[in-house]
Scaffold this motif. Structure first.
Motif, PDB file in Angstrom:
ATOM      1  N   GLN A 246       0.827  -1.204   0.000  1.00 60.64           N
ATOM      2  CA  GLN A 246       0.000   0.000   0.000  1.00 60.64           C
ATOM      3  C   GLN A 246       0.862   1.255   0.000  1.00 60.64           C
ATOM      4  O   GLN A 246       0.564   2.231  -0.704  1.00 60.64           O
ATOM      5  CB  GLN A 246      -0.932  -0.012   1.212  1.00 60.64           C
ATOM      6  CG  GLN A 246      -1.902   1.166   1.227  1.00 60.64           C
ATOM      7  CD  GLN A 246      -3.018   0.987   2.239  1.00 60.64           C
ATOM      8  OE1 GLN A 246      -3.083  -0.020   2.943  1.00 60.64           O
ATOM      9  NE2 GLN A 246      -3.908   1.951   2.318  1.00 60.64           N
ATOM     10  N   VAL A 256      -5.015   4.541  -4.446  1.00 63.01           N
ATOM     11  CA  VAL A 256      -5.403   3.338  -3.710  1.00 63.01           C
ATOM     12  C   VAL A 256      -6.727   3.594  -3.004  1.00 63.01           C
ATOM     13  O   VAL A 256      -6.943   4.673  -2.444  1.00 63.01           O
ATOM     14  CB  VAL A 256      -4.334   2.971  -2.665  1.00 63.01           C
ATOM     15  CG1 VAL A 256      -4.737   1.727  -1.884  1.00 63.01           C
ATOM     16  CG2 VAL A 256      -2.986   2.763  -3.317  1.00 63.01           C
ATOM     17  N   THR A 257      -7.607   2.622  -3.031  1.00 60.07           N
ATOM     18  CA  THR A 257      -8.836   2.683  -2.256  1.00 60.07           C
ATOM     19  C   THR A 257      -8.899   1.468  -1.334  1.00 60.07           C
ATOM     20  O   THR A 257      -8.329   0.416  -1.638  1.00 60.07           O
ATOM     21  CB  THR A 257     -10.087   2.710  -3.149  1.00 60.07           C
ATOM     22  OG1 THR A 257     -10.101   1.532  -3.980  1.00 60.07           O
ATOM     23  CG2 THR A 257     -10.092   3.938  -4.043  1.00 60.07           C
ATOM     24  N   GLU A 258      -9.578   1.606  -0.210  1.00 60.28           N
ATOM     25  CA  GLU A 258      -9.722   0.496   0.720  1.00 60.28           C
ATOM     26  C   GLU A 258     -10.972  -0.301   0.389  1.00 60.28           C
ATOM     27  O   GLU A 258     -12.003   0.249   0.003  1.00 60.28           O
ATOM     28  CB  GLU A 258      -9.772   1.010   2.160  1.00 60.28           C
ATOM     29  CG  GLU A 258      -8.464   1.634   2.623  1.00 60.28           C
ATOM     30  CD  GLU A 258      -8.437   1.886   4.116  1.00 60.28           C
ATOM     31  OE1 GLU A 258      -9.444   1.574   4.791  1.00 60.28           O
ATOM     32  OE2 GLU A 258      -7.411   2.391   4.609  1.00 60.28           O
ATOM     33  N   ILE A 263      -7.145  -3.744  -0.127  1.00 59.69           N
ATOM     34  CA  ILE A 263      -7.040  -2.515  -0.902  1.00 59.69           C
ATOM     35  C   ILE A 263      -7.258  -2.836  -2.387  1.00 59.69           C
ATOM     36  O   ILE A 263      -7.143  -3.989  -2.812  1.00 59.69           O
ATOM     37  CB  ILE A 263      -5.669  -1.833  -0.722  1.00 59.69           C
ATOM     38  CG1 ILE A 263      -4.527  -2.763  -1.165  1.00 59.69           C
ATOM     39  CG2 ILE A 263      -5.489  -1.371   0.707  1.00 59.69           C
ATOM     40  CD1 ILE A 263      -3.153  -2.101  -1.176  1.00 59.69           C
TER      41      ILE A 263
END
Length: 279
Positions: A246, A256-258, A263
């Motif tokens: 990450q 980046v998205t969770e 992720i």
């Protein structure tokens, strides 16, 4: 350029396809490929082996056919644990579908077919790692040779579906740029190059022959669109390693998205790649 590499236990997890005809595609992957139906709704199907999901079909009747110039899936590769299981797969394909190719790659024996919506599929079994051909520098050397289909057929165990131990061995992509593919998957994520050809790149973790491949054989020039590959997943062995990935991505151009369990990042050619901890 980072010198960090992914942990040896890294592997491919689930893959997801965006499909027009959910019923037809679900039946194909159950009856021809041999996956178990794990969950099904009006909008999606989850198929796998025993209680392990491997393939998610996302129904979208409005999804357009992938444009001939766009990047996308070359094939999903289902890895079986034995030559007997490969023989059973060959029997199913011959009874219910059509075999489009077969190859001995030195490291593996592989069958090829295409699903009803033109997504490529490989079903293969690995030879023992100690028998893999090597180049002078110790790297894996893959080739493409005729496969002895008669011997594969003769090894069939008589099972109707894919056995326990089957997984997604690798994902092969059609990309618009090998340079961008390498910059993201090798220099940012940490896969290691196993074989570098003029129009294809094969990368892996832990010395495997390849977990991912990208090729420019058909000269794709546009990003992913329409039906076909929706996303694929890379399994990381522990949280600390996931945190490192990450951080690497955060320092790159890719946001980046969770997710609920890890992720996700949209990389080159707008392929969505998901990362989570998995054994």
């Amino acid at each position: 350029m980072t010198t960090d590499v992914l942990p040896q236990q890294t592997r491919i997890g689930r893959t997801a396809l965006r499909v027009n005809d959910l019923k037809e595609m679900t039946e194909f992957y159950r009856d021809v490929v041999g996956l178990d139906m794990l969950r099904h709704s009006d909008t999606s199907s989850v198929l796998g082996i025993e209680d392990t999901p491997l393939l998610i079909l996302e129904g979208d009747a409005d999804a357009l056919q992938r444009h001939r110039s766009s990047a996308g899936l070359f094939h999903n590769a289902f890895r079986v644990p034995s030559r007997g299981a490969l023989g059973d797969a060959l029997a199913r394909i011959r009874e219910y579908w059509e075999l489009s190719g077969a190859s001995d790659h030195g490291v593996s024996e592989a069958l090829y077919l295409t699903d009803p919506e033109d997504n490529g599929i490989e079903i293969y079994r690995d030879r023992p790692r100690e028998d893999w051909p090597r180049s002078g520098d110790g790297s894996v050397r893959m080739g493409t040779y005729p496969l002895d289909l008669e011997a594969v057929e003769g090894a069939a165990a008589g099972d109707l579906g894919l056995p326990a131990g089957t997984d997604i061995g690798h994902v092969h992509l059609e990309v618009s740029s090998l340079e961008a593919f390498r910059d993201f998957y090798v220099d940012t994520i940490g896969f290691e190059v196993q074989e570098n050809e003029p129009s294809a790149l094969f990368v892996s973790a832990g010395g495997y022959h390849h977990h991912l491949a990208g090729n420019t054989w058909n000269q794709r020039t546009e990003s992913v669109n329409g039906r076909g590959l929706s996303w694929f997943e890379v399994l990381i062995p522990d949280t600390a390693a996931l945190d490192v990935i990450q951080a690497r991505i955060a320092d790159s151009q890719y946001p980046v998205t969770e997710t609920e369990d890890g992720i996700a990042v949209t990389g080159p050619d707008e392929f969505e790649v998901r990362f989570r901890v998995g054994t």
